[in-house]
Design an enzyme around this catalytic site. Sequence first.
Site, short mmCIF file in Angstrom:
data_model
loop_
_atom_site.label_atom_id
_atom_site.label_comp_id
_atom_site.label_asym_id
_atom_site.label_seq_id
_atom_site.Cartn_x
_atom_site.Cartn_y
_atom_site.Cartn_z
N HIS A 193 0.83 -1.21 0.00
CA HIS A 193 0.00 0.00 0.00
C HIS A 193 0.86 1.25 0.00
CE1 HIS A 193 0.51 -0.67 4.37
NE2 HIS A 193 -0.19 0.39 4.72
N GLU A 240 5.96 -1.63 6.10
CA GLU A 240 5.41 -2.24 7.33
C GLU A 240 5.67 -3.75 7.38
OE1 GLU A 240 1.67 0.77 8.40
OE2 GLU A 240 1.22 -1.10 7.41
#
Length: 284
Positions: A193, A240
């Site tokens: 993302h 992440e």
Amino acid sequence: MARITASVYTSHVPAIGAAIDLKKTGEDYWKPVFKGYEFSKQWLKTEKPDVIFLVFNDHATAFSLDLIPTFAIGTAAEYTPADEGWGPRPVPQVIGHPKLAGHIAQSVIQDDFDLTIVNKMDVDHGLTVPLSLMCGEPQTWPCPVIPFAVNVVQYPAPSGRRCYMLGQAIGRAIRSYDEDLNVQIWGTGGMSHQLQGPRAGLINREWDNAFLDQLIADPDALSRKPHIDYVREAGSEGIELVMWLIARGAMSDVSGGAKPKVAHRFYHVPASNTAVGHLILENA
Ligand code: DHB
Ligand code: FE
């Protein structure tokens, strides 16, 4: 002695928390996301962990540009769900495990990984959304949680290699705790993302699924992937995913045991701006 029985990997997205809290999980957009966690909720009830060691990232909620710990272990008795601008999520207080967390801090720091010790921290969607996905909407969370925050928001973020080796040290620490506890380690965040700039909305299914394959089969090689690959292929927030390598490093096969069993694997796009990936690995 304490045992690490399984590792769980899942994306976090604030809109998933909002969908649960606003009773929208049955809507067409959200149904397929939550379907991917039906097995997991049942599985968690059967597995009954005594403690969850939850690797997550804070999103400038508890920390800010004033103070940026690379790795921070929560040693508090409890943690309050944070107000991220819309009021705190209506989810239970997170109960900690100061005794095990203190033991892990002692062991890991003496094992040459410098951790920040956190005795007060509100926990944002990075921690509460994975709990909601795995537990549903209980009155209390099923067991104590040790929050472990990783800086993946402000560069420089730690390398995948460092995360993987830290996971091994955390594994040694947990396995040397002198109490018969069933411990799970969760790695959260990701998958692809990007929330900012001209490439906002970037998703990379092929790359994400190759990441899942390699996380299962060859985490050592995966841990050598440089940051630039995450950012180029999985977007600026795809970084992440290095947190998943902490959980993977704590699994038994990494320190000479048998390969873990893949109990569940799920992948779905879209959920807000993020590709949702989810994996459950059981130690042999
Ligand atoms: C989204 C994803 C995140 O990881 C996050 O921290 C905030 C928002 C999103 O997809 O909207
Ligand atoms: Fe995030």
